[in-house]
Design a protein around this motif. Structure first.
Motif, PDB file in Angstrom:
ATOM      1  N   GLU A 141     -16.819  -9.587  42.692  1.00  0.00           N
ATOM      2  CA  GLU A 141     -15.570  -9.386  43.433  1.00  0.00           C
ATOM      3  C   GLU A 141     -15.611  -8.084  44.226  1.00  0.00           C
ATOM      4  O   GLU A 141     -15.220  -8.047  45.403  1.00  0.00           O
ATOM      5  CB  GLU A 141     -14.386  -9.377  42.463  1.00  0.00           C
ATOM      6  N   GLN A 142     -16.082  -7.009  43.601  1.00  0.00           N
ATOM      7  CA  GLN A 142     -16.175  -5.724  44.299  1.00  0.00           C
ATOM      8  C   GLN A 142     -17.127  -5.804  45.489  1.00  0.00           C
ATOM      9  O   GLN A 142     -16.843  -5.290  46.571  1.00  0.00           O
ATOM     10  CB  GLN A 142     -16.654  -4.643  43.329  1.00  0.00           C
ATOM     11  N   GLU A 193     -15.653  -8.098  48.374  1.00  0.00           N
ATOM     12  CA  GLU A 193     -14.532  -7.461  49.060  1.00  0.00           C
ATOM     13  C   GLU A 193     -15.010  -6.352  49.992  1.00  0.00           C
ATOM     14  O   GLU A 193     -14.511  -6.205  51.109  1.00  0.00           O
ATOM     15  CB  GLU A 193     -13.539  -6.908  48.033  1.00  0.00           C
ATOM     16  N   THR A 198     -19.649  -5.700  40.120  1.00  0.00           N
ATOM     17  CA  THR A 198     -19.120  -7.052  39.984  1.00  0.00           C
ATOM     18  C   THR A 198     -19.134  -7.760  41.332  1.00  0.00           C
ATOM     19  O   THR A 198     -19.074  -7.123  42.399  1.00  0.00           O
ATOM     20  CB  THR A 198     -17.677  -7.048  39.439  1.00  0.00           C
ATOM     21  N   LYS A 253     -16.539 -19.642  44.218  1.00  0.00           N
ATOM     22  CA  LYS A 253     -15.104 -19.387  44.087  1.00  0.00           C
ATOM     23  C   LYS A 253     -14.727 -18.008  44.614  1.00  0.00           C
ATOM     24  O   LYS A 253     -13.716 -17.843  45.305  1.00  0.00           O
ATOM     25  CB  LYS A 253     -14.684 -19.524  42.627  1.00  0.00           C
ATOM     26  N   VAL A 254     -15.538 -17.018  44.272  1.00  0.00           N
ATOM     27  CA  VAL A 254     -15.252 -15.660  44.730  1.00  0.00           C
ATOM     28  C   VAL A 254     -15.368 -15.573  46.250  1.00  0.00           C
ATOM     29  O   VAL A 254     -14.512 -14.988  46.927  1.00  0.00           O
ATOM     30  CB  VAL A 254     -16.198 -14.641  44.065  1.00  0.00           C
ATOM     31  N   TYR A 262     -21.194  -1.336  43.234  1.00  0.00           N
ATOM     32  CA  TYR A 262     -20.536  -2.641  43.210  1.00  0.00           C
ATOM     33  C   TYR A 262     -21.134  -3.502  42.089  1.00  0.00           C
ATOM     34  O   TYR A 262     -21.927  -4.412  42.344  1.00  0.00           O
ATOM     35  CB  TYR A 262     -20.696  -3.337  44.568  1.00  0.00           C
ATOM     36  N   GLU A 322     -19.268 -20.071  40.304  1.00  0.00           N
ATOM     37  CA  GLU A 322     -18.439 -18.867  40.244  1.00  0.00           C
ATOM     38  C   GLU A 322     -18.612 -18.044  41.524  1.00  0.00           C
ATOM     39  O   GLU A 322     -17.635 -17.512  42.073  1.00  0.00           O
ATOM     40  CB  GLU A 322     -18.831 -18.036  39.022  1.00  0.00           C
ATOM     41  N   ALA A 343     -12.430 -17.246  47.960  1.00  0.00           N
ATOM     42  CA  ALA A 343     -11.200 -16.463  47.810  1.00  0.00           C
ATOM     43  C   ALA A 343     -11.176 -15.282  48.773  1.00  0.00           C
ATOM     44  O   ALA A 343     -10.149 -14.994  49.408  1.00  0.00           O
ATOM     45  CB  ALA A 343     -11.062 -15.985  46.369  1.00  0.00           C
ATOM     46  N   VAL A 344     -12.318 -14.597  48.888  1.00  0.00           N
ATOM     47  CA  VAL A 344     -12.386 -13.433  49.772  1.00  0.00           C
ATOM     48  C   VAL A 344     -12.233 -13.837  51.235  1.00  0.00           C
ATOM     49  O   VAL A 344     -11.560 -13.156  52.022  1.00  0.00           O
ATOM     50  CB  VAL A 344     -13.717 -12.673  49.556  1.00  0.00           C
TER      51      VAL A 344
END
Length: 305
Positions: free
Chosen positions: A295-296, A299, A293, A241-242, A291, A238, A245-246
């Motif tokens: 994703e946060q 990013e 998560t 993947k993040v 932050y 996971e 993507a970023v």
């Protein structure tokens, strides 16, 4: 306040020192080499580890040190030969013993002694979730290091000093730590699963690390072990993947565990195995994450990279 930091020129220690001087607290950093700062709130004190009973450096400290942060220790990011493993252990224990000796002799005790530690205290597992209420014996070299380091630091408790063991997880920052190597892999289109991909990464953003350390310093209700991790850990697949993507990079390359073992040896467990660690103490004391998560965190990191 007056703050003493060992390891104050390192990744976390330097960020913490800057946070304190920004708020106009005086920071005293123990350094093995002579150093100076033009900042009026930053002070360097030279010391020698050749004789840990030599405490002449303490004469340069003000009498009233409010907080002590002990982050000194040899990096884990070198080959773990038997000789270097001794250095990893001794560098941590010797500094801690020297600080305890100083605190024993000091007439004015600090409000808190905050010792660095690691989630390596907990055994690796793909199933079990751990928090600070789990009391465990050593199960690996890393857990043995943590147990011995925390035992040495715990002597501050007997001096009537509030003592905290800051168990850091995987600290995320664009320019330091594991993220630098991971970013390089993805930019070379080599990102993807490492080993099984099921191992847990109990990560935390560097800004939340610093805020947690500041929070711990002033919160008199916090003592003992504190997991400094995000409340939302992720499995490696996971995490991958993040990150892909970023960065806008592919995520199909798979690196088998045996290859990492061959390259890194014993320290391969830092990436091929992991622990699911929950920060119960911080959450129970209403610490607020910037932050929470992945994703946060990702990013934010790469928006400024």
């Amino acid at each position: 306040m007056n703050i003493l930091i060992t390891g104050g020129t390192g990744f976390i220690g330097s960020r913490l020192a800057n946070a304190f001087i920004k708020d106009r607290h005086h920071v005293y950093i123990l350094s093995r080499s002579s150093a100076t700062s033009e900042h009026p709130y930053m002070h360097y004190i030279e010391y020698s580890m050749d004789n840990i009973n030599q405490l002449s450096w303490t004469k340069e400290l003000p009498e009233d040190i409010d907080l002590v942060y002990n982050f000194a220790g040899a990096t884990l990011n070198k080959k773990w030969t038997e000789a270097y493993k001794d250095e990893i252990v001794n560098s941590r224990l010797d500094m801690t013993k020297m600080l305890i000796q100083w605190l024993s002799d000091s007439g004015v005790k600090p409000l808190a002694f905050i010792n660095a530690s690691a989630i390596g205290y907990y055994p690796t597992s793909e199933i079990v979730e751990y928090d600070e209420f789990d009391r465990l014996s050593s199960s690996s070299f890393l857990s043995d290091v943590v147990n011995r380091w925390e035992a040495a630091a715990s002597q501050a408790e007997s001096l009537g000093i509030r003592t905290v063991f800051s168990r850091f997880g995987l600290v995320l920052d664009a320019d330091h730590g594991a993220m630098v190597q991971l970013k390089t892999l993805y930019q070379a289109n080599l990102g993807g699963n490492i080993g099984s991909g099921r191992q847990w990464y109990s990560w935390v953003h560097i800004d939340d690390v610093i805020n947690a350390l500041l929070f711990i310093g002033v919160n008199q209700d916090i003592s003992g072990p504190v997991n400094i991790t995000s409340p939302v850990p992720a499995r490696q697949r996971e995490f991958s993947k993040v990150l892909s993507a970023v960065l806008g990079k592919p995520n199909f390359f798979k690196t088998p565990s045996f290859l990492i073992d061959k390259v890194l040896g014993e320290r391969a467990l830092l990436v091929t195995e992991g622990q699911k660690v929950y920060p119960s103490v911080l959450l129970n004391n209403d610490f607020k994450y910037l932050y929470p998560t992945l994703e946060q965190a990702m990013e934010q990191i790469f928006s400024e990279a």
